[in-house]
Design a protein around this motif. Structure first.
Motif, short mmCIF file in Angstrom:
data_model
loop_
_atom_site.label_atom_id
_atom_site.label_comp_id
_atom_site.label_asym_id
_atom_site.label_seq_id
_atom_site.Cartn_x
_atom_site.Cartn_y
_atom_site.Cartn_z
N GLY A 151 -8.71 11.38 -3.27
CA GLY A 151 -9.72 12.31 -3.76
C GLY A 151 -9.10 13.31 -4.71
O GLY A 151 -7.95 13.74 -4.51
N ILE A 152 -9.85 13.71 -5.74
CA ILE A 152 -9.40 14.72 -6.70
C ILE A 152 -10.61 15.59 -7.05
O ILE A 152 -11.72 15.09 -7.24
N TRP A 153 -10.40 16.91 -7.12
CA TRP A 153 -11.48 17.79 -7.58
C TRP A 153 -11.78 17.48 -9.05
O TRP A 153 -10.88 17.28 -9.86
N ALA B 53 0.83 -1.21 0.00
CA ALA B 53 0.00 0.00 0.00
C ALA B 53 0.87 1.26 0.00
O ALA B 53 0.56 2.24 -0.69
N LYS B 54 1.94 1.23 0.76
CA LYS B 54 2.87 2.36 0.78
C LYS B 54 3.48 2.57 -0.61
O LYS B 54 3.54 3.70 -1.11
N SER B 55 3.92 1.50 -1.22
CA SER B 55 4.51 1.59 -2.56
C SER B 55 3.50 2.13 -3.56
O SER B 55 3.83 2.98 -4.41
N LEU B 56 2.24 1.67 -3.47
CA LEU B 56 1.20 2.14 -4.38
C LEU B 56 0.91 3.62 -4.18
O LEU B 56 0.73 4.38 -5.14
N LEU B 57 0.88 4.04 -2.91
CA LEU B 57 0.61 5.45 -2.61
C LEU B 57 1.71 6.35 -3.17
O LEU B 57 1.44 7.40 -3.76
N LEU C 130 0.45 11.41 -10.44
CA LEU C 130 -0.41 12.59 -10.41
C LEU C 130 0.39 13.89 -10.34
O LEU C 130 0.01 14.90 -10.94
N SER C 131 1.50 13.86 -9.63
CA SER C 131 2.35 15.06 -9.55
C SER C 131 2.94 15.39 -10.92
O SER C 131 3.05 16.57 -11.29
N ALA C 132 3.32 14.35 -11.67
CA ALA C 132 3.87 14.59 -13.01
C ALA C 132 2.82 15.21 -13.92
O ALA C 132 3.15 15.99 -14.83
N ASP D 240 -5.94 12.23 -19.75
CA ASP D 240 -4.78 11.33 -19.86
C ASP D 240 -4.39 10.69 -18.52
O ASP D 240 -3.34 10.05 -18.42
N ILE D 241 -5.22 10.85 -17.49
CA ILE D 241 -4.93 10.23 -16.19
C ILE D 241 -4.86 8.71 -16.32
O ILE D 241 -3.92 8.06 -15.85
N THR D 242 -5.86 8.12 -16.98
CA THR D 242 -5.90 6.67 -17.12
C THR D 242 -4.67 6.15 -17.87
O THR D 242 -4.03 5.17 -17.45
#
Length: 457
Positions: A318-320, A274-278, A285-287, A327-329
């Protein structure tokens, strides 16, 4: 013709002379005030921009002597630096003027990189020898907090150097394990002078803050050599969204006393994955420049026990909806996380789920609706829609499993809305359609839209 009284004439001349001198003094005060210089009242000290520049020279001389790794962090000054036309005009001046470091305020803020600085008691003594009054504010070091040791040594958090009621504020930035910079709040102890400066006007100190490490450049401002963030605008944006919430270690320790942590090999393996996935989700998402926050069970785990809930079996973000990108997917799939399901659509109840290494990543998109915020859910077999309603919230930074991440600032309201008043009691059996107190039925998707709004892979 009557003879003029000499005494009367002399008194009249003296009166007119006094009025003329008072008028001149009044005019000088008005002119000086407009141009940044004030009368010292006969006390023999400088004030206005002269005093402020004098203070800055003293402070920067101190910086050079002790090799303090400081950079300009003053929001008013950095706002001026972001205006190219002002920089050009300053470069054309034959003689340096205090145009950028001397603003409309009585203070200038610098940041000190704590990990590059070794505390030296001689610093404060040298400052006083230069005529500077010094106030040092210390606080607990959160980097030492843990479930076993909550004492926390005190470290310097803020320094205030005062000269003729002008102040240089130095905020100390420390490196945290999530590879970011952190500063503590400015809290005065009972014995400290609360009139030393109007503390409420300072840029830093109302709360703790977190920043990405800025790239620094050495430049000359107002004839003085100072370091500044290379990207002034980015630093100002970071500052406006810098509020940081510390993990509640004391409460987490109490929780674990009532409900001991699970340490089976399966649990430890899940937490590691879970840590690795986070961390991977944060990188993706930051990129993309998409801000996110810890939501649902992941947020509850941070708030309640400063960790990932071992039986949750997934990671929730969560994301607004305004930050959604098409292109997130593709970005997640390129990172090795295939799409597991997609429910809803951008206009209504969008939800994405990606499959990690035995751990699922759920991304809930939040909608702003008047005085509430909500995210949606969809039951694949029936097409039923659900809505999860939250009171309005803003976002703060925190740290979870060595990651700098956002959480709702109003965390208690957020968690209570999602899990009820007994959120502090573990519940291992949870039905996402009926267990949350904030869930509402929200109609049914039309059958003709199912191919678009219910996609399971």
């Amino acid at each position: 013709m009557p003879r003029i009284n000499r005494t009367f004439v002399l008194a009249l001349l003296i009166s007119f002379s006094s009025i003329f001198l008072l008028f001149q003094l009044y005019y000088y005060r008005q002119y000086a005030s407009k141009n940044g210089f004030n009368i010292s009242g006969g006390k023999g000290y400088l004030s206005g921009k002269e005093a402020h520049l004098h203070l800055l020279k003293k402070f920067l001389g101190l910086v050079r002597k002790f090799q303090l790794p400081v950079f300009l962090a003053d929001t008013a000054s950095l706002n001026l630096l972001s205006q190219d036309d002002l920089l050009y005009k300053a470069s054309q001046q034959k003689e340096p003027r205090c145009s950028f470091l001397c603003t409309h305020r009585d203070f200038t803020t610098f940041a000190l990189l704590g990990n590059l600085w070794k505390y030296d008691d001689a610093l404060l003594q040298a400052a006083e020898e230069r005529g500077l009054e010094v106030l040092e504010i210390r606080g607990k070091d959160p980097r030492l907090n843990s479930m076993d040791d909550l004492t926390g040594n005190e470290i310097p958090l803020h320094f205030l150097f005062r000269f003729n009621n002008r102040v240089v504020h130095v905020v100390v930035l420390y490196e945290r394990s999530g590879n970011y910079l952190w500063h503590g709040p400015l809290r005065l102890k009972a014995s400290m002078d609360k009139t030393f400066i109007p503390f409420g006007k300072l840029d830093f100190g109302r709360h703790a803050g977190a920043y990405d490490r800025p790239e620094l450049i050495l430049t000359t401002l107002d004839g003085l050599d100072v370091r500044t963030p290379k990207n002034h605008s980015r630093f100002l944006i970071d500052h406006s969204n810098s509020r940081f919430l510390e993990c509640r270690c004391k409460e987490a320790k109490t929780f674990y006393q009532l409900y001991p942590d699970e340490t089976s090999p399966e649990v430890m393996d899940f937490k590691m994955k879970a840590k690795s996935l986070l961390h991977l989700a944060s990188k993706v998402l930051s990129a993309l420049g998409v801000p996110f926050w810890l939501s649902s069970g992941t947020c509850l785990g941070w708030y309640r026990q400063c960790n990932i809930i071992p039986y949750s079996k997934d990671v929730d973000l969560g994301i607004w909806i305004k930050d959604y990108r098409h292109d997130i997917t593709q970005a997640f799939q390129k990172a090795g996380l295939p799409l597991k399901h997609q429910f809803g659509k951008v206009e209504d109840s969008l939800e994405l789920s990606f499959q990690g290494n035995d751990v699922k990543l759920d991304i809930f998109f939040f909608y702003d609706d008047d005085d509430v915020m909500w995210n949606g859910g969809t039951q694949a077999k029936s097409g039923k829609k659900f809505k999860y309603v939250f009171p309005r919230f803003s976002l703060c930074w925190t740290e979870l499993v060595d990651l700098k991440a956002r959480v709702p600032c109003e965390t208690l309201d957020y968690v209570t809305a999602n899990y009820g008043p007994k959120w502090n009691v573990p519940v291992k059996v949870w039905d996402w359609k009926s267990s949350p107190p904030n869930v509402q039925e929200n109609g049914v998707w039309p059958v003709r839209e199912w191919d678009d709004v219910i996609q399971v892979y």
